[in-house]
Scaffold this motif. Sequence first.
Motif, mmCIF file in Angstrom:
data_model
loop_
_atom_site.group_PDB
_atom_site.id
_atom_site.type_symbol
_atom_site.label_atom_id
_atom_site.label_comp_id
_atom_site.label_asym_id
_atom_site.label_seq_id
_atom_site.Cartn_x
_atom_site.Cartn_y
_atom_site.Cartn_z
ATOM 1 N N UNK A 4 0.834 -1.215 0.000
ATOM 2 C CA UNK A 4 0.000 0.000 0.000
ATOM 3 C C UNK A 4 0.865 1.260 0.000
ATOM 4 N N UNK A 5 0.354 2.293 -0.684
ATOM 5 C CA UNK A 5 1.073 3.574 -0.729
ATOM 6 C C UNK A 5 0.960 4.278 0.610
ATOM 7 N N UNK A 6 2.016 4.959 0.951
ATOM 8 C CA UNK A 6 2.048 5.737 2.193
ATOM 9 C C UNK A 6 1.624 7.173 1.863
ATOM 10 N N UNK A 7 0.314 7.408 1.781
ATOM 11 C CA UNK A 7 -0.191 8.718 1.416
ATOM 12 C C UNK A 7 0.218 9.791 2.416
ATOM 13 N N UNK A 8 0.214 9.446 3.675
ATOM 14 C CA UNK A 8 0.614 10.420 4.693
ATOM 15 C C UNK A 8 2.069 10.818 4.523
ATOM 16 N N UNK A 9 2.915 9.850 4.267
ATOM 17 C CA UNK A 9 4.333 10.130 4.053
ATOM 18 C C UNK A 9 4.569 10.971 2.803
ATOM 19 N N UNK A 10 3.843 10.625 1.716
ATOM 20 C CA UNK A 10 3.966 11.390 0.481
ATOM 21 C C UNK A 10 3.473 12.819 0.669
ATOM 22 N N UNK A 11 2.361 12.986 1.393
ATOM 23 C CA UNK A 11 1.822 14.315 1.658
ATOM 24 C C UNK A 11 2.804 15.133 2.490
ATOM 25 N N UNK A 12 3.395 14.517 3.486
ATOM 26 C CA UNK A 12 4.382 15.199 4.329
ATOM 27 C C UNK A 12 5.586 15.627 3.498
ATOM 28 N N UNK A 13 6.057 14.760 2.609
ATOM 29 C CA UNK A 13 7.201 15.094 1.751
ATOM 30 C C UNK A 13 6.862 16.260 0.824
ATOM 31 N N UNK A 14 5.655 16.270 0.273
ATOM 32 C CA UNK A 14 5.236 17.375 -0.591
ATOM 33 C C UNK A 14 5.119 18.679 0.189
ATOM 34 N N UNK A 15 4.602 18.610 1.409
ATOM 35 C CA UNK A 15 4.495 19.812 2.236
ATOM 36 C C UNK A 15 5.871 20.354 2.599
ATOM 37 N N UNK A 16 6.803 19.458 2.894
ATOM 38 C CA UNK A 16 8.173 19.884 3.188
ATOM 39 C C UNK A 16 8.804 20.552 1.976
ATOM 40 N N UNK A 17 8.590 19.958 0.797
ATOM 41 C CA UNK A 17 9.145 20.517 -0.435
ATOM 42 C C UNK A 17 8.533 21.886 -0.723
ATOM 43 N N UNK A 18 7.228 22.032 -0.515
ATOM 44 C CA UNK A 18 6.556 23.320 -0.731
ATOM 45 C C UNK A 18 7.107 24.372 0.223
#
Length: 108
Positions: A4-18
Amino acid sequence: MRKPRDFDGELKALQDKAGDLKSRKVQQLGELVIATGADALSSHELAGALIVLAETKEAGKREAWARRGAAFFQSRPRRNAPTTDRNADGAPAQSSGGQPTPSRKGAA
């Protein structure tokens, strides 16, 4: 079965990048203000000038400002970009020689 994809982890990474991109944008804007000499203006003057620029819809004025800005960047060596990347928009370099003298009053 697929992992399963780690949506929370991906969202956190995108927020950090932003957040990193926003910080870099703010830093670059500050560097631009200093490089142009606009740091000599008061914050009210600078804000007023930027508001006028943002509200201007006249294509001729905006194009003139863009040409002047392009000439400014072409006349200054950049520390972090190779020379081949400086003129990415394909605009020809201006060979008129001198750089326009900065003026605080009546600049279009």
